[in-house]
Design a protein around this motif. Sequence first.
Motif, PDB file in Angstrom:
ATOM      1  N   GLN A 187      -4.390   5.476  15.025  1.00 26.74           N
ATOM      2  CA  GLN A 187      -5.815   5.519  14.675  1.00 26.74           C
ATOM      3  C   GLN A 187      -6.600   6.473  15.577  1.00 26.74           C
ATOM      4  OE1 GLN A 187      -7.605   1.599  13.605  1.00 26.74           O
ATOM      5  NE2 GLN A 187      -5.596   0.728  14.098  1.00 26.74           N
ATOM      6  N   ASN A 222      -9.330  -0.975  14.309  1.00 34.26           N
ATOM      7  CA  ASN A 222      -8.661  -2.165  13.810  1.00 34.26           C
ATOM      8  C   ASN A 222      -7.583  -2.575  14.814  1.00 34.26           C
ATOM      9  OD1 ASN A 222      -7.063  -4.041  12.430  1.00 34.26           O
ATOM     10  ND2 ASN A 222      -7.397  -3.068  10.455  1.00 34.26           N
ATOM     11  N   GLU A 277     -11.625  -6.255   9.215  1.00 31.97           N
ATOM     12  CA  GLU A 277     -12.936  -5.761   9.631  1.00 31.97           C
ATOM     13  C   GLU A 277     -13.817  -6.852  10.235  1.00 31.97           C
ATOM     14  OE1 GLU A 277     -11.652  -5.296   6.664  1.00 31.97           O
ATOM     15  OE2 GLU A 277     -11.306  -3.123   6.483  1.00 31.97           O
ATOM     16  N   GLY A 320      -4.559  -0.405   8.003  1.00 31.88           N
ATOM     17  CA  GLY A 320      -5.292  -0.730   6.782  1.00 31.88           C
ATOM     18  C   GLY A 320      -5.434  -2.203   6.486  1.00 31.88           C
ATOM     19  N   GLU A 361       0.651   6.597   9.081  1.00 35.42           N
ATOM     20  CA  GLU A 361       0.400   5.179   8.842  1.00 35.42           C
ATOM     21  C   GLU A 361       1.376   4.316   9.631  1.00 35.42           C
ATOM     22  OE1 GLU A 361      -2.007   3.808   7.510  1.00 35.42           O
ATOM     23  OE2 GLU A 361      -2.961   5.284   6.210  1.00 35.42           O
ATOM     24  N   TYR A 416       0.097  -3.906   4.136  1.00 37.25           N
ATOM     25  CA  TYR A 416      -1.166  -3.159   4.095  1.00 37.25           C
ATOM     26  C   TYR A 416      -1.111  -1.833   4.857  1.00 37.25           C
ATOM     27  CZ  TYR A 416      -3.490  -7.385   2.318  1.00 37.25           C
ATOM     28  OH  TYR A 416      -3.866  -8.461   1.557  1.00 37.25           O
ATOM     29  N   THR A 417      -0.107  -1.640   5.724  1.00 36.34           N
ATOM     30  CA  THR A 417      -0.062  -0.694   6.837  1.00 36.34           C
ATOM     31  C   THR A 417      -0.978  -1.277   7.917  1.00 36.34           C
ATOM     32  OG1 THR A 417      -1.898   0.833   6.381  1.00 36.34           O
ATOM     33  CG2 THR A 417       0.217   1.261   5.259  1.00 36.34           C
ATOM     34  N   LYS A 448       1.214  11.496   5.462  1.00 32.66           N
ATOM     35  CA  LYS A 448       0.446  10.265   5.568  1.00 32.66           C
ATOM     36  C   LYS A 448       1.301   9.075   5.965  1.00 32.66           C
ATOM     37  CE  LYS A 448      -2.894   7.410   3.071  1.00 32.66           C
ATOM     38  NZ  LYS A 448      -3.622   7.196   1.793  1.00 32.66           N
ATOM     39  N   VAL A 477       0.837  -1.204   0.000  1.00 29.88           N
ATOM     40  CA  VAL A 477       0.000   0.000   0.000  1.00 29.88           C
ATOM     41  C   VAL A 477       0.872   1.255   0.000  1.00 29.88           C
ATOM     42  CG1 VAL A 477      -1.671   1.326   1.338  1.00 29.88           C
ATOM     43  CG2 VAL A 477      -1.957  -1.148   1.089  1.00 29.88           C
TER      44      VAL A 477
END
Length: 203
Positions: free
Chosen positions: A168, A98, A87, A83, A163, A79-80, A159, A30
């Motif tokens: 979060q 997450n 889910e 991320g 990340e 994915y980081t 960003k 990502v």
Amino acid sequence: MIRIFTAQNFPFILAVVFIFFFGIMGIAPVSREVWVAEVIPVAGIFLLLCITFPLFRFSNISYGLMAVWLFWHTIGGHYTFAGVPFEWVTDLLGFERNHFDRIGHFAVGFYAYPIAELFVRRKLAGPIVTTLFALFSIMSVAAAYEIVEWQYAVIEGGKSGLEFLGSQGDVWDAQKDMLADTLGALATLILFWVFGKRWGSRG
């Protein structure tokens, strides 16, 4: 017929599987910047285990426990951590964030097991000192990593920095991560003293 999948070959098979997995996870991550930052400690630990293998061979359970973090962190790098498609766990347990990264921190604590194994098999210390050293080693690494994350986020900015930090929006994220590391260490140290002899970790 030569048997490949034996207990004696377990570390070698695990290493081959990880190298293949690491290569796959390195394809189109990502964020390439975050991937590089995240896999540096993974590659460092893996190479250290390979180099020291002829000098000290851990039990298979130790290699298995250490591999959990290697695989988990490699996925997070691709994915980081915020991320990762996690889910279904978030929804199943009703979480608001997450928690893939939190489980990864818990897995860091698994390294207390091989630390204790090294001390016991090399007769470096008694049970109390061994346990405390293994626990405090993990806690120290946990604190140091949080400082590294903070500095990377400040220096990199933008960003990629956020990340890599992976908070979060939780202001207590660093403290919770360190608690997860500590709980993982405590859990595996209990396993070491209860089952270690049966699993070949205590001679």
